[in-house]
Design a protein around this motif. Structure first.
Motif, short mmCIF file in Angstrom:
data_model
loop_
_atom_site.label_atom_id
_atom_site.label_comp_id
_atom_site.label_asym_id
_atom_site.label_seq_id
_atom_site.Cartn_x
_atom_site.Cartn_y
_atom_site.Cartn_z
N LEU A 1 29.13 46.82 -1.02
CA LEU A 1 28.84 47.38 -2.33
C LEU A 1 30.15 47.71 -3.02
N PRO A 2 30.30 47.32 -4.28
CA PRO A 2 31.56 47.61 -4.98
C PRO A 2 31.71 49.11 -5.20
N THR A 3 32.93 49.54 -5.24
CA THR A 3 33.22 50.94 -5.52
C THR A 3 32.73 51.30 -6.93
N ARG A 4 32.48 52.57 -7.14
CA ARG A 4 32.13 53.07 -8.46
C ARG A 4 33.27 53.93 -9.02
N ASP A 5 34.36 54.05 -8.26
CA ASP A 5 35.51 54.85 -8.67
C ASP A 5 36.31 54.09 -9.72
N LEU A 6 36.44 54.66 -10.91
CA LEU A 6 37.08 53.96 -12.03
C LEU A 6 38.55 53.65 -11.77
N ASP A 7 39.29 54.58 -11.16
CA ASP A 7 40.70 54.32 -10.86
C ASP A 7 40.84 53.16 -9.88
N GLU A 8 39.99 53.15 -8.87
CA GLU A 8 40.03 52.07 -7.87
C GLU A 8 39.64 50.74 -8.50
N GLU B 1 41.96 47.44 -8.79
CA GLU B 1 41.46 46.16 -8.27
C GLU B 1 41.60 45.06 -9.33
N GLU B 2 41.21 45.38 -10.57
CA GLU B 2 41.30 44.40 -11.65
C GLU B 2 42.75 43.94 -11.87
N LYS B 3 43.67 44.87 -11.88
CA LYS B 3 45.09 44.54 -12.12
C LYS B 3 45.70 43.83 -10.91
N SER B 4 45.15 44.05 -9.72
CA SER B 4 45.72 43.40 -8.53
C SER B 4 45.48 41.89 -8.54
N PHE B 5 44.56 41.43 -9.36
CA PHE B 5 44.27 40.01 -9.45
C PHE B 5 44.97 39.37 -10.65
N THR B 6 46.14 39.87 -11.01
CA THR B 6 46.90 39.31 -12.13
C THR B 6 47.52 37.98 -11.70
N PHE B 7 47.28 36.96 -12.50
CA PHE B 7 47.79 35.61 -12.22
C PHE B 7 49.16 35.42 -12.86
N GLN C 1 29.85 49.77 -16.54
CA GLN C 1 28.59 50.28 -15.98
C GLN C 1 28.83 51.60 -15.27
N CYS C 2 29.90 51.65 -14.48
CA CYS C 2 30.22 52.87 -13.73
C CYS C 2 30.72 53.98 -14.66
N LYS C 3 31.50 53.63 -15.65
CA LYS C 3 32.03 54.61 -16.59
C LYS C 3 30.91 55.36 -17.30
N PHE C 4 29.83 54.67 -17.62
CA PHE C 4 28.71 55.28 -18.33
C PHE C 4 27.50 55.50 -17.44
N ASN C 5 27.68 55.31 -16.13
CA ASN C 5 26.60 55.50 -15.16
C ASN C 5 25.32 54.77 -15.61
N GLY C 6 25.51 53.60 -16.20
CA GLY C 6 24.40 52.77 -16.62
C GLY C 6 23.69 53.24 -17.88
N ASP C 7 24.19 54.27 -18.51
CA ASP C 7 23.54 54.83 -19.70
C ASP C 7 23.96 54.05 -20.95
N GLU C 8 23.14 53.09 -21.32
CA GLU C 8 23.47 52.21 -22.44
C GLU C 8 23.50 52.96 -23.77
N LYS C 9 22.69 53.99 -23.91
CA LYS C 9 22.70 54.79 -25.15
C LYS C 9 24.02 55.53 -25.29
N ALA C 10 24.49 56.14 -24.19
CA ALA C 10 25.78 56.84 -24.23
C ALA C 10 26.91 55.86 -24.54
#
Length: 180
Positions: A7-14, A18-24, A97-106
């Motif tokens: 399961l992917p982490t839900r921690d925003l810093d992590e 992770e996203e930046k570690s895949f810089t080409f 998704q994690c930043k807003f805990n799935g709350d599309e209205k927020a």
């Protein structure tokens, strides 16, 4: 196989790290072809139907394929919505998704998205930014649509990790050529 994905982490810093570690160093149609085929083979092995889409931020499509029969037109719409989220906010759609805990209205309220605009974006896992060293923001996006959102995100991570392992130590013949 899909159930074996962590399961992917839900921690925003992590997630951001992770996203930046895949810089080409650079990103071309060859990169997209290999990553797209890694994804397609993994999904076919798991007997899972999904759309795989890899494109540049300027809308040039580098790879687009279903993994197997069974896709619905809605999957194409989800691809575009996830892609739009990644390119506008510079993070994976799972991050959002994690930043807003799935709350599309927020999410819509935070960014002032009106009724006509909020349907253009999706805060569901499966959209992933492509970063290139020295370039601000994502140059493109990898999207998988058709699985559970955690699996859509997780299979992209596995594919990019596999790609990185394949590329370690490999020097493209095109990069070693000198033009006279």
């Amino acid at each position: 196989m899909l159930d074996a994905l962590a399961l992917p982490t839900r921690d925003l810093d992590e997630l951001s790290r992770e996203e930046k570690s895949f810089t080409f160093a650079h990103f071309t149609c060859e990169h997209a072809w290999v990553i797209g085929n890694i994804l397609r083979n993994a999904l076919r092995t798991a007997d899972a139907s999904a759309i795989i889409h890899i494109s540049l931020s300027n809308n040039i499509v580098l790879f687009h394929s279903p993994s197997m029969p069974g896709m619905m037109p809605d999957n194409e719409i989800w691809v575009q919505r996830k892609r739009a989220t990644v390119l506008r906010w510079g993070h994976s759609s799972w991050y959002m998704q994690c930043k807003f805990n799935g709350d599309e209205k927020a999410f819509a309220d935070k960014y002032g998205l009106g009724e006509g605009e909020k349907g253009n974006y999706a805060i569901h896992g499966g959209g992933y930014p492509v970063f290139v060293k020295g370039v601000e923001g994502p140059v493109g996006c990898i999207v998988v649509s058709g699985l559970k959102q955690e699996q859509d995100h997780g299979i992209i991570i596995k594919a990019v990790e596999e790609y990185r392992e394949l590329r370690d130590g490999y020097r493209s013949p095109m990069r070693s050529m000198t033009i006279k």
